[in-house]
Design an enzyme around this catalytic site. Structure first.
Site, PDB file in Angstrom:
ATOM      1  N   ARG A   1       0.804  -1.217   0.000  1.00  0.00           N
ATOM      2  CA  ARG A   1       0.000   0.000   0.000  1.00  0.00           C
ATOM      3  C   ARG A   1       0.842   1.274   0.000  1.00  0.00           C
ATOM      4  NH1 ARG A   1      -2.768  -3.961   1.759  1.00  0.00           N
ATOM      5  NH2 ARG A   1      -0.828  -4.464   2.769  1.00  0.00           N
ATOM      6  N   THR A   2       1.842   1.346   0.866  1.00  0.00           N
ATOM      7  CA  THR A   2       2.581   2.597   0.999  1.00  0.00           C
ATOM      8  C   THR A   2       3.288   2.916  -0.318  1.00  0.00           C
ATOM      9  OG1 THR A   2       2.845   2.127   3.338  1.00  0.00           O
ATOM     10  CG2 THR A   2       4.270   3.829   2.417  1.00  0.00           C
TER      11      THR A   2
ATOM     12  N   LYS B   1      25.955  -4.409  -2.667  1.00  0.00           N
ATOM     13  CA  LYS B   1      27.423  -4.312  -2.739  1.00  0.00           C
ATOM     14  C   LYS B   1      27.990  -3.631  -1.506  1.00  0.00           C
ATOM     15  CE  LYS B   1      27.179  -3.591  -7.753  1.00  0.00           C
ATOM     16  NZ  LYS B   1      27.402  -2.563  -8.784  1.00  0.00           N
TER      17      LYS B   1
ATOM     18  N   ARG C   1      11.546   3.686   3.374  1.00  0.00           N
ATOM     19  CA  ARG C   1      11.135   2.670   4.355  1.00  0.00           C
ATOM     20  C   ARG C   1      12.357   1.822   4.670  1.00  0.00           C
ATOM     21  NH1 ARG C   1       5.893  -1.175   4.308  1.00  0.00           N
ATOM     22  NH2 ARG C   1       5.041   0.819   4.981  1.00  0.00           N
TER      23      ARG C   1
ATOM     24  N   HIS D   1       5.326   5.772  11.319  1.00  0.00           N
ATOM     25  CA  HIS D   1       4.812   5.648   9.947  1.00  0.00           C
ATOM     26  C   HIS D   1       3.776   6.760   9.763  1.00  0.00           C
ATOM     27  CE1 HIS D   1       3.547   4.088   6.217  1.00  0.00           C
ATOM     28  NE2 HIS D   1       3.173   2.859   6.536  1.00  0.00           N
TER      29      HIS D   1
HETATM   30  C1  NCD Z   1       1.907  -1.248   8.031  1.00  0.00           C
HETATM   31  C2  NCD Z   1       3.397  -1.066   8.184  1.00  0.00           C
HETATM   32  O1  NCD Z   1       4.158  -1.278   7.228  1.00  0.00           O
HETATM   33  O2  NCD Z   1       3.782  -0.667   9.278  1.00  0.00           O
HETATM   34  N1  NCD Z   1       1.511  -1.438   6.691  1.00  0.00           N
HETATM   35  C3  NCD Z   1       1.171  -0.331   5.938  1.00  0.00           C
HETATM   36  O3  NCD Z   1       1.991   0.482   5.610  1.00  0.00           O
HETATM   37  N2  NCD Z   1      -0.133  -0.168   5.648  1.00  0.00           N
HETATM   38  C4  NCD Z   1       1.306  -2.229   8.962  1.00  0.00           C
HETATM   39  C5  NCD Z   1       1.854  -3.631   9.011  1.00  0.00           C
HETATM   40  O4  NCD Z   1       2.791  -3.998   8.302  1.00  0.00           O
HETATM   41  O5  NCD Z   1       1.301  -4.401   9.806  1.00  0.00           O
END
Ligand code: NCD
Length: 301
Positions: free
Chosen positions: A50-51, A79, A100, A128
């Site tokens: 999703r992100t 590397k 991320r 997040h």
């Molecule tokens: C979440 C995350 O990556 O923290 N996912 C997201 O971005 N919607 C929640 C999760 O991984 O449980």
């Protein structure tokens, strides 16, 4: 918005949150974007559906495009390239970036090396913040953000979406209840931040007593990948499962949110009910991230 990066929700004022949500509403209703012709860098060192995809969709819908590091195994990270070098290089290719990373604090550290806006797309068990903005957008649509009673359930220790959401809600008149196994309580530093923000931290191991009070139930996945020990994961997995029977005493207006992905926390039968707002919530990621990109990039020009 006079801000370059977005690393935690703690750094956002209530007015800034409201401005992003208001702009997301305008965009959702068809307003034209104020930016175009930009490139958004995507650096994802952990899995994401999703992100990553909603930032990509947001960039393209605004009239921009993305440059994507892609799979870590196919990049120079394999590397031995450092995170500092990766972000410095990417800065030359794009106008803003989303990072991320499995390590808590990685996004904050990365801001020391770049001048373009950097959004924390999740740093380990840390924060997040862009997820929180779409969570708040969804809550606001159904209940408003003041006078709200919310239950946050599941992995409160490792769940970064929880840390960001709870921190942001201290800026609103929201009663927060935290429900988890004893071993997955909110971390001490987050509890401290919530107290500092004026919130009362109410912790529970079972939902029964508070369920009838709730307007929103925010369910989270047990973050298996963050457990140092698989046995420890197994001892808490599957403890809470939301189904019709569990919800028998809930208010008629209770809505259920989940940042997704879910494993087995929510019975799929709930999907068909009016309470289930988690797919709508994930769709809201696009207008909210469009608004966020616009405000960050306008502010940094
Ligand atoms: C979440 C995350 O990556 O923290 N996912 C997201 O971005 N919607 C929640 C999760 O991984 O449980």
């Amino acid at each position: 918005m006079d801000r370059r990066h977005l690393i935690t929700t703690g750094e956002l004022s209530r007015a800034e949150i409201e401005a992003i949500l208001a702009r997301a509403t305008e965009i959702d209703e068809g307003a034209d974007a104020d930016i175009s012709d930009f490139l958004l860098g995507l650096l994802f060192f952990e899995p994401s559906t999703r992100t990553r995809l909603s930032f990509e969709a947001a960039a393209k819908r605004l009239g921009g495009d993305v440059v994507d590091l892609g799979a870590v195994e196919a990049s120079s990270v394999e590397k031995g390239e450092t995170l500092a070098d990766s972000v410095r290089v990417l800065e030359g290719y794009c106008d803003a970036m989303v990072l991320r990373h499995p390590r808590e604090g990685a996004a904050r550290m990365a801001t020391e090396f770049v001048n373009i806006p950097l959004i924390n797309g999740g740093d380990g068990a840390g924060h997040h913040p862009s997820q929180t903005l779409l969570d708040l957008y969804t809550i606001q649509k159904h209940h408003g953000l003041d006078g709200l009673t919310i239950g946050i359930l599941g992995d409160l220790k490792y769940g970064r979406t929880v840390h960001s959401l709870a921190t942001a809600l201290t800026k609103f008149d929201a009663d927060q209840h935290f429900i988890s196994p004893e071993s997955l309580r909110l971390p001490r530093d987050i509890r401290f931040d919530l107290h500092e923000g004026g919130a009362t931290v109410r912790e529970h191991t079972s939902m029964e007593a508070i369920l009838p009070l709730l307007d929103v139930l925010y369910v989270t996945r047990i973050q298996r990948e963050r457990f140092p020990d698989e046995n420890e994961y197994r001892s808490v997995a599957g403890q809470y499962r939301i189904d019709e029977a569990v919800l028998a005493d809930a208010s008629d207006d209770l809505i259920i949110l989940h940042p997704l992905p879910r494993v087995d926390e929510i019975d799929p039968a709930i999907d068909e009910t009016d309470r289930a707002k988690y797919f709508e919530q994930s769709h809201n990621g696009v207008p909210v991230r469009m608004a966020l990109l616009e405000l960050l990039m306008e502010g940094s020009r």
